[in-house]
Design a protein around this motif. Sequence first.
Motif, short mmCIF file in Angstrom:
data_model
loop_
_atom_site.label_atom_id
_atom_site.label_comp_id
_atom_site.label_asym_id
_atom_site.label_seq_id
_atom_site.Cartn_x
_atom_site.Cartn_y
_atom_site.Cartn_z
N SER A 1 2.14 6.23 -7.26
CA SER A 1 1.10 7.03 -7.63
C SER A 1 1.68 8.62 -7.62
CB SER A 1 -0.13 6.85 -7.03
OG SER A 1 -1.16 7.63 -7.63
N LEU A 2 2.14 8.84 -6.47
CA LEU A 2 2.67 10.46 -6.28
C LEU A 2 3.66 10.55 -7.13
CD1 LEU A 2 3.64 11.73 -2.88
CD2 LEU A 2 5.05 11.78 -4.85
N SER A 49 2.53 1.53 -3.53
CA SER A 49 1.61 1.86 -4.48
C SER A 49 1.32 3.45 -4.26
CB SER A 49 0.30 1.08 -4.02
OG SER A 49 -0.60 1.44 -5.10
N CYS A 50 1.26 4.03 -3.00
CA CYS A 50 0.78 5.27 -2.76
C CYS A 50 2.16 6.25 -3.36
CB CYS A 50 0.68 5.65 -1.32
SG CYS A 50 0.21 7.32 -0.79
N ASP A 58 0.46 12.45 1.70
CA ASP A 58 -0.29 11.43 1.23
C ASP A 58 -0.09 10.13 2.18
OD1 ASP A 58 -0.85 12.96 -1.02
OD2 ASP A 58 0.30 11.72 -2.30
N LEU A 59 1.11 9.75 2.68
CA LEU A 59 1.37 8.74 3.53
C LEU A 59 0.36 9.04 4.85
CD1 LEU A 59 4.99 7.79 3.21
CD2 LEU A 59 3.09 6.80 1.97
N LEU A 112 -3.16 8.16 4.09
CA LEU A 112 -3.22 6.47 3.67
C LEU A 112 -3.43 5.89 5.23
CD1 LEU A 112 -2.76 4.04 1.85
CD2 LEU A 112 -0.46 4.08 2.24
N ARG A 127 0.88 -1.30 0.06
CA ARG A 127 -0.14 0.01 0.01
C ARG A 127 0.93 1.20 0.08
NH1 ARG A 127 -4.62 0.73 3.94
NH2 ARG A 127 -5.02 2.26 2.75
#
Length: 140
Positions: free
Chosen positions: A61-62, A57-58, A132-133, A136, A54
């Motif tokens: 994408s970033l 993947s994040c 972002d993290l 998440l 995860r």
Amino acid sequence: MKDFGRGVINALEGVAKLEWFRYPVLKPEQIGFVLPIAVWRFDKNTVDDYLENRLISCLTSLLENYNGNFPWSLSEVGRNWILQPLLIKKLQDSGAFKNEEEVRNHVLNFHSNVMAQAFDDYKAIAGLMEADLKTLSNNN
């Protein structure tokens, strides 16, 4: 400015335990002379494959959506993850250089503006990673 290059590691450590890491340790006036590369390994005792996937993947994408000075690469070598400008990864992968020091010298001689501009990206990516993290991890 203490721990200037640590932003990427700080963002990761905010959501997962790292077993090992390396980041560019420098003073602001050294920006044009140090490669902006962060390397880390997740702690397998506390970070399971699902969480690691995860997080990666994040980050992927970033980076795919990041519009900075340069494209960036996130790659896995063994258990280590490496974040670096794509140009530096391509130079390392070319086989023309024995070590990171030779890559750095080549960049200084033939791409002199790259490192300073890449550090602008590096700082921006660290800030985006942190946001972002955190989002998440709050959605777990």
